[in-house]
Design a protein around this motif. Sequence first.
Motif, PDB file in Angstrom:
ATOM      1  N   TYR A 147     -52.121  47.674 -64.758  1.00 35.67           N
ATOM      2  CA  TYR A 147     -51.193  48.463 -63.939  1.00 35.67           C
ATOM      3  C   TYR A 147     -49.860  47.743 -63.940  1.00 35.67           C
ATOM      4  CZ  TYR A 147     -52.263  44.897 -60.404  1.00 35.67           C
ATOM      5  OH  TYR A 147     -52.435  43.707 -59.748  1.00 35.67           O
ATOM      6  N   HIS A 169     -45.361  47.591 -63.891  1.00 35.76           N
ATOM      7  CA  HIS A 169     -43.984  48.078 -63.920  1.00 35.76           C
ATOM      8  C   HIS A 169     -43.670  48.583 -65.329  1.00 35.76           C
ATOM      9  CE1 HIS A 169     -44.111  45.807 -60.197  1.00 35.76           C
ATOM     10  NE2 HIS A 169     -44.437  44.729 -60.875  1.00 35.76           N
ATOM     11  N   ASN A 206     -55.480  42.529 -64.107  1.00 32.32           N
ATOM     12  CA  ASN A 206     -56.359  41.862 -63.140  1.00 32.32           C
ATOM     13  C   ASN A 206     -57.785  42.052 -63.636  1.00 32.32           C
ATOM     14  OD1 ASN A 206     -54.952  42.172 -59.745  1.00 32.32           O
ATOM     15  ND2 ASN A 206     -54.048  41.420 -61.616  1.00 32.32           N
ATOM     16  N   GLU A 263     -42.881  38.099 -64.195  1.00 34.96           N
ATOM     17  CA  GLU A 263     -42.245  38.019 -62.875  1.00 34.96           C
ATOM     18  C   GLU A 263     -42.850  37.005 -61.918  1.00 34.96           C
ATOM     19  OE1 GLU A 263     -42.458  41.873 -61.018  1.00 34.96           O
ATOM     20  OE2 GLU A 263     -44.641  41.826 -60.883  1.00 34.96           O
ATOM     21  N   HIS A 264     -44.030  36.519 -62.128  1.00 38.74           N
ATOM     22  CA  HIS A 264     -44.636  35.606 -61.145  1.00 38.74           C
ATOM     23  C   HIS A 264     -44.293  34.145 -61.393  1.00 38.74           C
ATOM     24  CE1 HIS A 264     -47.987  38.838 -60.493  1.00 38.74           C
ATOM     25  NE2 HIS A 264     -46.820  39.188 -59.974  1.00 38.74           N
ATOM     26  N   LYS A 282     -55.534  36.839 -62.841  1.00 41.15           N
ATOM     27  CA  LYS A 282     -54.350  37.669 -62.584  1.00 41.15           C
ATOM     28  C   LYS A 282     -53.262  37.315 -63.581  1.00 41.15           C
ATOM     29  CE  LYS A 282     -53.279  38.321 -58.046  1.00 41.15           C
ATOM     30  NZ  LYS A 282     -53.970  39.568 -57.809  1.00 41.15           N
ATOM     31  N   HIS A 338     -49.457  44.230 -65.415  1.00 41.12           N
ATOM     32  CA  HIS A 338     -50.341  43.307 -64.706  1.00 41.12           C
ATOM     33  C   HIS A 338     -51.755  43.566 -65.182  1.00 41.12           C
ATOM     34  CE1 HIS A 338     -47.318  41.812 -62.095  1.00 41.12           C
ATOM     35  NE2 HIS A 338     -47.023  42.999 -61.608  1.00 41.12           N
ATOM     36  N   ARG A 383     -50.723  52.550 -55.831  1.00 40.44           N
ATOM     37  CA  ARG A 383     -50.299  51.540 -56.811  1.00 40.44           C
ATOM     38  C   ARG A 383     -50.287  50.140 -56.191  1.00 40.44           C
ATOM     39  NH1 ARG A 383     -48.865  47.462 -58.224  1.00 40.44           N
ATOM     40  NH2 ARG A 383     -47.083  46.877 -59.488  1.00 40.44           N
ATOM     41  N   LEU A 438     -48.147  33.532 -56.695  1.00 40.37           N
ATOM     42  CA  LEU A 438     -49.447  33.854 -57.280  1.00 40.37           C
ATOM     43  C   LEU A 438     -49.841  32.905 -58.413  1.00 40.37           C
ATOM     44  CD1 LEU A 438     -48.951  37.744 -57.422  1.00 40.37           C
ATOM     45  CD2 LEU A 438     -50.322  36.451 -55.772  1.00 40.37           C
ATOM     46  N   VAL A 441     -53.935  45.530 -55.995  1.00 31.49           N
ATOM     47  CA  VAL A 441     -54.069  44.072 -55.891  1.00 31.49           C
ATOM     48  C   VAL A 441     -55.170  43.720 -54.890  1.00 31.49           C
ATOM     49  CG1 VAL A 441     -52.858  41.996 -55.141  1.00 31.49           C
ATOM     50  CG2 VAL A 441     -51.606  43.779 -56.350  1.00 31.49           C
TER      51      VAL A 441
HETATM   52  O1  LIG Z   1     -51.326  40.518 -57.844  1.00 32.67           O
HETATM   53  C1  LIG Z   1     -50.921  40.866 -58.941  1.00 32.67           C
HETATM   54  O2  LIG Z   1     -51.530  40.585 -59.982  1.00 32.67           O
HETATM   55  C2  LIG Z   1     -49.609  41.689 -59.032  1.00 32.67           C
HETATM   56  C3  LIG Z   1     -48.766  41.605 -57.797  1.00 32.67           C
HETATM   57  C4  LIG Z   1     -47.409  42.305 -57.892  1.00 32.67           C
HETATM   58  O3  LIG Z   1     -46.594  41.688 -58.822  1.00 32.67           O
HETATM   59  C5  LIG Z   1     -47.486  43.768 -58.127  1.00 32.67           C
HETATM   60  O4  LIG Z   1     -46.717  44.262 -58.933  1.00 32.67           O
HETATM   61  O5  LIG Z   1     -48.266  44.440 -57.445  1.00 32.67           O
END
Ligand SMILES: O=C(O)CC[C@@H](O)C(=O)O
Length: 522
Positions: free
Chosen positions: A431, A433, A442, A479-480, A401, A440, A386, A128, A390
């Motif tokens: 949203y 973890h 967006n 994480e990305h 993102k 995240h 959840r 991403l 995305v």
């Molecule tokens: O697209 C995203 O911004 C997050 C994608 C992924 O890491 C998630 O946790 O859904």
Amino acid sequence: MFRHYKASSLLRQTLVGRTSVSSSLNCASAPQIILVHSQNRSYSKLNQDDVNHFKGILNKPEVAVIEDLEGTGSSSELSGYNTDWLNKLKGNSKLALRPSSTEEVSQILKYCNSRQLAVVPQGGNTGLVGGSVPLDDEIVLSLNRMNNIIGFDKNYSILKTQAGVVLEKLIEYLEQFGYMPPVDLGARGSCHIGGNLATNAGGIKLLKYNSLHANTIGLTAVLPDGTILDNMRALRKDNTGYHLKHLFIGSEGTLGVITEAAILCPKIPAAHNVALFALDNFDKVEEVLRASKDYLSENLTAIEFFDSESNNILKDHTKHRNPLGYSHNYYMVVEVSNFDNTSTAEENTKIIEDKFFGLFEKISTVIEDGVIAQDSSQREAIWNCRERIVEGFFKEGMTFKYDFSLPIDKFPVFLDKIRDKLGDHARTGGYGHIGDGNIHVNASIKGYDNLKLFKELQKELEPWVFSLVEDYEGSISAEHGIGSFKAPYFELNKSNKMVSVMKQIKGVLDPNGIMNPHKLFD
Ligand SMILES: O=C(O)CC[C@@H](O)C(=O)O
Ligand SMILES: [Zn+2]
């Protein structure tokens, strides 16, 4: 029907089976936005002799070498290797190579290094952050023919695999032994384990099973000069010197190419179930997080959150519906598993029910509403609320993102600041973890036809948001990874000393700078 939690009556549930958290997402149909262009440094220009050389060294050259040296655009296959998953980048590579062994990867890199040809390693190309496609005319080195699973050691639960195996194939393979990979992602149907390793991919399982750094027992990696570092003995304990494997995990293809891996795999839980809670403020989200960790302890296998704008986006653009509706400020998904394989199915059901019942007693005055899944399709429906967010943002329009790590108490103020900054130009949702401090963000502007506005906002937003993360002592990527999108901000988020040591390591392993140029370091 979903079973609702109500403070007055919690009915016993039926919990059956096991389901995957969601099917793969695919962004391939997105309109294209070109965000980064780069002129390569002083790399050599690929010529016909180079292509002939690769044809001579690779097994089955008719499938191993995909070329369009003249740039006629005749190879549509090459266009796939040039375009990232979000359709935000389009490179100009004239050559994709598909080796079938570590030895072939070594020969390719050795040659490229001697000729000063730049190389972009590519796995499933689902990243991403613009890390796995060329920014100019780099050669794409795809691992997609190195897709053999080597085996599974049942004594030590260690999987050995080539790097180009799709994650979902590993999930299916390990199921026969009652095990699973320690990592799982929405892109499981396309991403490669090698790419997961190269980016140290996170996902919803990290809370319980830890990172790929923690679970990788061994690797084979090829250095830019062709040297093969084979550490596939896969000894659980090996306390001898520097663990070089960690250099490659998360290095985003800038130091070499991972071709094989040995990965510690956890048991598939004997049973699991999920609940969805609604909350009216963020303090309560934190309360549920603490209660879930304290009370569920090792049975807590995932805990995620999303806010109301993310929930609305899901409703507006996907077919997925939130069983708790759309009037709450925050939602949380909590997954509980039982690992005791000696229990019967009924006992398992009861064990999990009891866990949820106990949790509910602790949070009944905190939550506004809640549901627990009663079968595998309801579990999937809750997870979709959840995981499909995305997709919702993506359908809303061009999306900023981000995947920040932040101190949890900063999540709401951070989101408010971004919303203030973007004003009415974008719909912004948070949203992610929550269990491991990863939010995240967006933010989508409407549609795909206003690239000018997108770029203007980006110019305003990004330097500001990345320094805000630094002020809050967070990380600009939980994480990305950094890829090319975040490369200009990478040094902002690390001390000069750390960046300097990283650059020294890069200089030692890749003195000619042929590996994945302009990724990680700007
Ligand atoms: O697209 C995203 O911004 C997050 C994608 C992924 O890491 C998630 O946790 O859904
Ligand atoms: Zn994530």
